[in-house]
Design a protein around this motif. Structure first.
Motif, PDB file in Angstrom:
ATOM      1  N   GLY A 106      17.061  40.840 102.788  1.00  0.00           N
ATOM      2  CA  GLY A 106      15.411  40.442 103.223  1.00  0.00           C
ATOM      3  C   GLY A 106      14.085  40.080 102.778  1.00  0.00           C
ATOM      4  O   GLY A 106      13.478  39.717 102.817  1.00  0.00           O
ATOM      5  N   HIS A 107      14.333  41.661 101.787  1.00  0.00           N
ATOM      6  CA  HIS A 107      12.602  41.946 101.034  1.00  0.00           C
ATOM      7  C   HIS A 107      12.899  40.913  99.686  1.00  0.00           C
ATOM      8  O   HIS A 107      14.033  41.421  99.173  1.00  0.00           O
ATOM      9  CB  HIS A 107      13.473  43.543 100.474  1.00  0.00           C
ATOM     10  N   THR A 108      12.039  40.440  99.693  1.00  0.00           N
ATOM     11  CA  THR A 108      11.727  39.624  99.056  1.00  0.00           C
ATOM     12  C   THR A 108      10.874  39.695  97.049  1.00  0.00           C
ATOM     13  O   THR A 108      11.090  39.679  96.644  1.00  0.00           O
ATOM     14  CB  THR A 108      11.468  37.601  98.914  1.00  0.00           C
ATOM     15  N   ALA A 109      10.060  41.246  97.820  1.00  0.00           N
ATOM     16  CA  ALA A 109       9.909  41.739  97.097  1.00  0.00           C
ATOM     17  C   ALA A 109      10.264  42.883  96.436  1.00  0.00           C
ATOM     18  O   ALA A 109      11.088  43.544  97.058  1.00  0.00           O
ATOM     19  CB  ALA A 109       7.986  41.732  97.635  1.00  0.00           C
ATOM     20  N   LEU A 110      10.073  43.302  95.333  1.00  0.00           N
ATOM     21  CA  LEU A 110      10.528  44.227  94.379  1.00  0.00           C
ATOM     22  C   LEU A 110       9.662  45.167  93.145  1.00  0.00           C
ATOM     23  O   LEU A 110      10.135  43.537  92.116  1.00  0.00           O
ATOM     24  CB  LEU A 110      12.275  43.614  93.583  1.00  0.00           C
ATOM     25  N   TYR A 111      10.374  45.946  93.282  1.00  0.00           N
ATOM     26  CA  TYR A 111       9.403  46.715  92.130  1.00  0.00           C
ATOM     27  C   TYR A 111      10.085  47.201  91.336  1.00  0.00           C
ATOM     28  O   TYR A 111      11.079  48.388  91.845  1.00  0.00           O
ATOM     29  CB  TYR A 111       7.432  47.637  92.649  1.00  0.00           C
ATOM     30  N   TRP A 112       9.862  47.465  89.981  1.00  0.00           N
ATOM     31  CA  TRP A 112      10.456  48.419  88.906  1.00  0.00           C
ATOM     32  C   TRP A 112       9.472  49.843  88.697  1.00  0.00           C
ATOM     33  O   TRP A 112       7.408  48.845  88.270  1.00  0.00           O
ATOM     34  CB  TRP A 112      10.721  48.405  87.685  1.00  0.00           C
ATOM     35  N   TYR A 113       9.084  50.937  88.768  1.00  0.00           N
ATOM     36  CA  TYR A 113       8.475  51.730  88.614  1.00  0.00           C
ATOM     37  C   TYR A 113       9.099  52.702  87.198  1.00  0.00           C
ATOM     38  O   TYR A 113      10.044  52.860  87.256  1.00  0.00           O
ATOM     39  CB  TYR A 113       7.932  52.765  89.617  1.00  0.00           C
TER      40      TYR A 113
ATOM     41  N   PHE B 183       3.640  51.692  86.909  1.00  0.00           N
ATOM     42  CA  PHE B 183       3.596  50.335  87.321  1.00  0.00           C
ATOM     43  C   PHE B 183       4.957  49.386  86.184  1.00  0.00           C
ATOM     44  O   PHE B 183       4.391  49.377  85.095  1.00  0.00           O
ATOM     45  CB  PHE B 183       2.801  49.645  88.017  1.00  0.00           C
ATOM     46  N   LEU B 184       5.930  48.797  86.445  1.00  0.00           N
ATOM     47  CA  LEU B 184       6.671  48.196  85.309  1.00  0.00           C
ATOM     48  C   LEU B 184       6.357  46.484  85.967  1.00  0.00           C
ATOM     49  O   LEU B 184       6.018  45.964  84.790  1.00  0.00           O
ATOM     50  CB  LEU B 184       8.321  48.617  84.900  1.00  0.00           C
ATOM     51  N   ILE B 185       7.118  46.039  86.280  1.00  0.00           N
ATOM     52  CA  ILE B 185       7.298  44.423  87.243  1.00  0.00           C
ATOM     53  C   ILE B 185       7.410  44.184  88.244  1.00  0.00           C
ATOM     54  O   ILE B 185       7.897  45.332  88.971  1.00  0.00           O
ATOM     55  CB  ILE B 185       8.063  44.509  86.190  1.00  0.00           C
TER      56      ILE B 185
ATOM     57  N   THR C 145      13.140  35.391  93.142  1.00  0.00           N
ATOM     58  CA  THR C 145      14.068  34.963  91.830  1.00  0.00           C
ATOM     59  C   THR C 145      12.856  35.314  90.595  1.00  0.00           C
ATOM     60  O   THR C 145      13.354  36.092  89.132  1.00  0.00           O
ATOM     61  CB  THR C 145      14.732  33.795  91.378  1.00  0.00           C
ATOM     62  N   GLY C 146      11.634  35.336  90.553  1.00  0.00           N
ATOM     63  CA  GLY C 146      10.873  35.218  89.443  1.00  0.00           C
ATOM     64  C   GLY C 146      10.012  36.738  89.477  1.00  0.00           C
ATOM     65  O   GLY C 146       9.418  37.275  90.225  1.00  0.00           O
ATOM     66  N   ALA C 147       9.731  36.793  88.221  1.00  0.00           N
ATOM     67  CA  ALA C 147       8.293  38.190  87.684  1.00  0.00           C
ATOM     68  C   ALA C 147       7.229  37.187  87.788  1.00  0.00           C
ATOM     69  O   ALA C 147       6.622  36.809  87.550  1.00  0.00           O
ATOM     70  CB  ALA C 147       8.836  38.598  86.705  1.00  0.00           C
ATOM     71  N   ALA C 148       6.838  37.527  88.779  1.00  0.00           N
ATOM     72  CA  ALA C 148       5.417  37.336  88.880  1.00  0.00           C
ATOM     73  C   ALA C 148       4.746  37.745  88.318  1.00  0.00           C
ATOM     74  O   ALA C 148       3.572  37.570  88.100  1.00  0.00           O
ATOM     75  CB  ALA C 148       5.134  37.591  90.910  1.00  0.00           C
ATOM     76  N   ASP C 149       4.947  40.248  87.916  1.00  0.00           N
ATOM     77  CA  ASP C 149       4.034  40.199  87.022  1.00  0.00           C
ATOM     78  C   ASP C 149       4.604  41.170  86.797  1.00  0.00           C
ATOM     79  O   ASP C 149       5.278  42.404  86.802  1.00  0.00           O
ATOM     80  CB  ASP C 149       2.490  40.789  87.962  1.00  0.00           C
TER      81      ASP C 149
ATOM     82  N   ALA D 237      13.821  42.055  82.545  1.00  0.00           N
ATOM     83  CA  ALA D 237      13.783  42.723  84.494  1.00  0.00           C
ATOM     84  C   ALA D 237      14.621  41.621  84.582  1.00  0.00           C
ATOM     85  O   ALA D 237      13.572  40.341  84.201  1.00  0.00           O
ATOM     86  CB  ALA D 237      13.194  43.421  84.429  1.00  0.00           C
ATOM     87  N   VAL D 238      15.609  40.959  85.464  1.00  0.00           N
ATOM     88  CA  VAL D 238      16.568  39.882  85.551  1.00  0.00           C
ATOM     89  C   VAL D 238      16.626  40.109  87.829  1.00  0.00           C
ATOM     90  O   VAL D 238      16.871  41.693  87.974  1.00  0.00           O
ATOM     91  CB  VAL D 238      17.323  39.571  85.285  1.00  0.00           C
ATOM     92  N   ARG D 239      16.261  39.177  87.970  1.00  0.00           N
ATOM     93  CA  ARG D 239      16.628  39.324  89.843  1.00  0.00           C
ATOM     94  C   ARG D 239      17.200  37.438  90.100  1.00  0.00           C
ATOM     95  O   ARG D 239      16.116  37.306  91.000  1.00  0.00           O
ATOM     96  CB  ARG D 239      15.161  39.227  90.574  1.00  0.00           C
ATOM     97  N   PRO D 240      18.356  37.344  89.640  1.00  0.00           N
ATOM     98  CA  PRO D 240      18.566  35.806  89.348  1.00  0.00           C
ATOM     99  C   PRO D 240      19.221  35.023  90.573  1.00  0.00           C
ATOM    100  O   PRO D 240      18.784  33.741  90.605  1.00  0.00           O
ATOM    101  CB  PRO D 240      19.818  36.233  88.547  1.00  0.00           C
ATOM    102  N   GLU D 241      18.853  36.103  91.687  1.00  0.00           N
ATOM    103  CA  GLU D 241      19.704  35.549  93.026  1.00  0.00           C
ATOM    104  C   GLU D 241      18.981  35.586  94.010  1.00  0.00           C
ATOM    105  O   GLU D 241      18.925  35.752  95.178  1.00  0.00           O
ATOM    106  CB  GLU D 241      21.061  35.241  93.549  1.00  0.00           C
TER     107      GLU D 241
END
Lengths: 110, 116
Positions: free
Chosen positions: B28-35, B45-47, B52-56, B67-71
């Motif tokens: 249910g968490h739609t926001a995802l960060y990579w560090y 901060f990386l992305i 599904t889209g990389a907002a930043d 980085a990808v998040r296809p689904e």
């Protein structure tokens, strides 16, 4: 972009108070505070949104001065479990980045 | 409920190799960060993904990182032609739906990447 924290390190005796400061060069929308223990992931403490509010729970509270782009974390009557590295995290007024501060190492001794 | 999980927990590779690091966020968490976190430093901060889209992706250090998040759930951080300087702990965090930085971030345990 990285917020600057002060002090870099602090040692307290149980029961003493501490203040950790976080300062950004950018206009901020939110400030988060996290605590990280050695070898573990950061754990959320609190979040402050634009509006200059102050928050707190138990003996940990924080303030956010959006005009000065600064936040402070207040730890009162420190406990041994408070030891760790504290990071502020900031999101700018524009954009979707999130920047962690330089960190403050806090050690509480008996 | 299950927290954020990351696999593998440790990855040792040789300079020049390709690696993939996986993050499974809280449902249910739609926001995802990579560090990326180096020893003694704060997470870098990386992305940021919203769905599904990389907002930043402005934090990715160069074009070897992707980085990808296809689904809109699991995310994979891909590093090509690894260099010794890529050695670090890679952290993933997820948040409930909302603007970046508005909600608490829940962190996974991290993947320790060592490039020999």
């Amino acid at each position: 972009q990285q917020p600057v924290q002060s002090p870099q390190a602090v040692i307290l005796r149980e029961g003493e108070d501490a203040v950790i400061n976080c300062s950004s060069s950018k206009a901020l929308y939110s400030v988060h505070w996290y605590r990280q223990k050695h070898g573990e992931a950061p754990v959320f403490l609190m979040i402050l949104l634009k509006g200059g509010e102050q928050k707190g729970h138990d003996k940990i509270s924080a303030s956010f001065n959006e005009k000065k782009q600064q936040s402070s974390l207040y730890l009162t009557a420190s406990q041994l479990s408070y030891s760790g590295t504290y990071f502020c995290g900031t999101s700018p007024d524009t954009g979707n980045q999130f920047y962690f501060g330089t960190g403050t190492s806090l050690t509480v001794i008996p | 409920g299950a927290g954020v999980s990351q696999t593998p927990s440790n990855k040792v590779t040789e300079k020049g190799k390709y690696v993939e690091l996986r993050c499974d966020p809280i449902s249910g968490h739609t926001a995802l960060y990579w560090y990326r976190q180096s020893l003694g430093q704060g997470p870098e901060f990386l992305i940021y993904f919203q769905g599904t889209g990389a907002a930043d992706d402005s934090g990715l250090p160069n074009d070897r990182f992707f980085a990808v998040r296809p689904e809109g759930s699991v995310s994979t951080l891909k590093i090509q032609r690894t260099e010794r300087g890529d050695s670090a702990v890679y952290l993933c965090a997820s948040s409930p739906p909302g603007l970046a930085g508005v909600n608490e971030q829940f962190f996974g345990p991290g993947t320790r990447l060592t490039v020999l």
